[in-house]
Design an enzyme around this catalytic site. Structure first.
Site, PDB file in Angstrom:
ATOM      1  CD  GLU A   1      -2.063   1.666   2.722  1.00  0.00           C
ATOM      2  OE1 GLU A   1      -1.403   2.993   3.046  1.00  0.00           O
ATOM      3  OE2 GLU A   1      -2.215   1.109   3.753  1.00  0.00           O
ATOM      4  CG  HIS A   2       3.564   2.633   3.440  1.00  0.00           C
ATOM      5  ND1 HIS A   2       3.936   3.792   4.331  1.00  0.00           N
ATOM      6  CD2 HIS A   2       2.123   2.354   4.263  1.00  0.00           C
ATOM      7  CE1 HIS A   2       3.301   3.869   5.314  1.00  0.00           C
ATOM      8  NE2 HIS A   2       2.149   2.984   5.211  1.00  0.00           N
TER       9      HIS A   2
END
Length: 421
Positions: free
Chosen positions: A51-52
């Site tokens: 996600e990051h």
């Protein structure tokens, strides 16, 4: 008349629009139906790290360009990872939905995972884990899940363990995306002042190259164990969760469990707030919750209290748990239903809340439930439902998780005996 429209592309990707003509904005996002429970235990934290990394550059945009393009038109973007899904979303003015789709599709399909960005973001996530570890009312929820669902991805911390994040390799991230980010597992959801046909046409164009679903998704069933976890730590307060196995979001008893939780511990008029805080002054914060997942649910009561009050608070909580299956009035049920419906309706004033709810319904129910259907399900709960759900749930094995000075906390066996009395 429903404001919702849905299009499913030939590749299986679903597009949901929620037309709200009275606003000037739109919340646009991509939701993928994978999260922590889809990891291998040895790779715990990979879903959140991916996600990051999707913000850290594509074949045509650098990390800074991704942020600047959205903020240049006054928008904001964010993401989150949960146990069962990951979301990437943008809120901006209605005239810029094409830009939002273009940026999101580029991130979702073309992220390059540069090694130098992985190293930088690795340290960012380690700081995030450290921040969480310094926050007792965050730590206690991770402890509780690991205790209720031990030795399985469903109970593992969403952020991952620091030692694993410190050694997470690029191939692990790329392989996770290749395995899980595909058309049949993806929903594009938008709420706001948008035209469905134009939005769906643009989404179809941008996502024409998304990978097809290799096979129908299967999940490993969550295995509830219960038991206890105590972690002594020098803190001003003792934090604890007393929990039980609940009901999945597709269960016929899901809304009854939500209603029961509201009666017991949601709001200032709830039983726990009145008995524990207002009458006895034992806590600042106490609440109950019921979270539904695909195949299971989690009910819990959280509180933080002075270490010297632990011996006094548990008899009160256990008494309220015992009482709720026998002593709920129609007036109490009516009040809580009003709270639940008000929360549902007021939440719809946020475009992001609406888009998020519709995406979750589509991913896990297969279709989107309109607000009238949701209200009907709340209205259908009766006193017999409350009694049945309470009897089933509280007869099960409890999970006790505690953090802080714990010398005054009675044994798990004593608490279990109180509940069974």
């Amino acid at each position: 008349m429903s404001t919702l429209k849905k299009t499913t592309l030939d590749n299986g990707l679903k597009i949901i629009t929620d037309y709200v003509p009275s606003v000037e904005s739109a919340a646009v996002g991509i939701w993928t139906g994978v999260g922590t429970r889809d990891e291998e235990l040895k790779d715990n934290g990979v879903a959140h790290m991916v996600e990051h990394m999707l913000f850290k550059g594509t074949e045509k945009r650098s990390a800074s360009q991704i942020a600047k393009e959205i903020e240049f038109v006054g928008g904001s973007m964010n993401a989150y990872t949960s146990r069962e899904m990951t979301s990437y979303h943008i809120h901006l003015l209605k005239d810029h939905t094409d830009l939002a789709l273009d940026v999101l599709s580029d991130m979702y399909l073309n992220s390059t995972f540069p090694e130098e960005e992985i190293e930088r973001e690795r340290h960012v996530i380690l700081q995030e884990i450290g921040m969480c570890n310094d926050t007792p009312d965050d730590v206690i929820f991770d402890l509780h899940f690991e205790t209720a669902y031990p030795d399985q991805p469903f109970g593992a911390p969403i952020l991952g363990k620091a030692e694993r994040i410190a050694s997470m390799e690029r191939d692990t991230l790329v392989n996770y995306v290749d395995s899980h980010y595909h058309a049949g597992n993806t929903v594009i959801s938008v709420s706001g002042n948008i035209d469905h046909d134009a939005f769906a046409e643009k989404a179809a164009e941008l996502f024409s190259e998304i990978k097809a679903t290799p096979q129908a998704k299967t999940i490993s069933p969550a295995s509830y164990a219960g038991g206890e976890m105590r972690m002594n730590r020098e803190l001003e307060q003792s934090h604890f969760i007393l929990g039980f196995k609940g009901f999945g979001r597709l269960s016929d008893d899901y809304y009854a469990a939500q209603t029961l939780s509201s009666i017991l511990g949601s709001g200032m008029s709830s039983r726990l707030f009145q008995e524990v805080r207002e009458k006895r002054g034992l806590v600042y914060s106490i609440f109950s919750y019921h979270s539904g997942y695909q195949d299971c649910g989690q009910f819990g009561i959280y509180a933080g209290t002075g270490p010297d009050k632990l011996g006094e608070i548990f008899p009160v909580i256990c008494n309220e748990i015992q009482r709720i299956s026998e002593d709920v009035s129609e007036d109490e049920l009516t009040r809580v239903k009003a709270q639940l419906k008000s929360s549902l309706l007021m939440g719809r004033e946020s475009m992001m809340n609406r888009a998020d709810m519709h995406a979750k319904h589509c991913l896990f129910r297969g279709d989107v439930l309109d607000v009238e259907t949701l209200k009907d399900r709340i209205n259908s709960v009766n006193l017999n439902d409350i009694k049945r759900v309470a009897t089933v749930m509280f007869a099960g094995k409890p999970t006790l998780s505690a953090l802080g000075p714990l010398d005054e906390l009675e044994s798990y066996e004593q608490i279990h005996a109180r509940l069974a009395a």
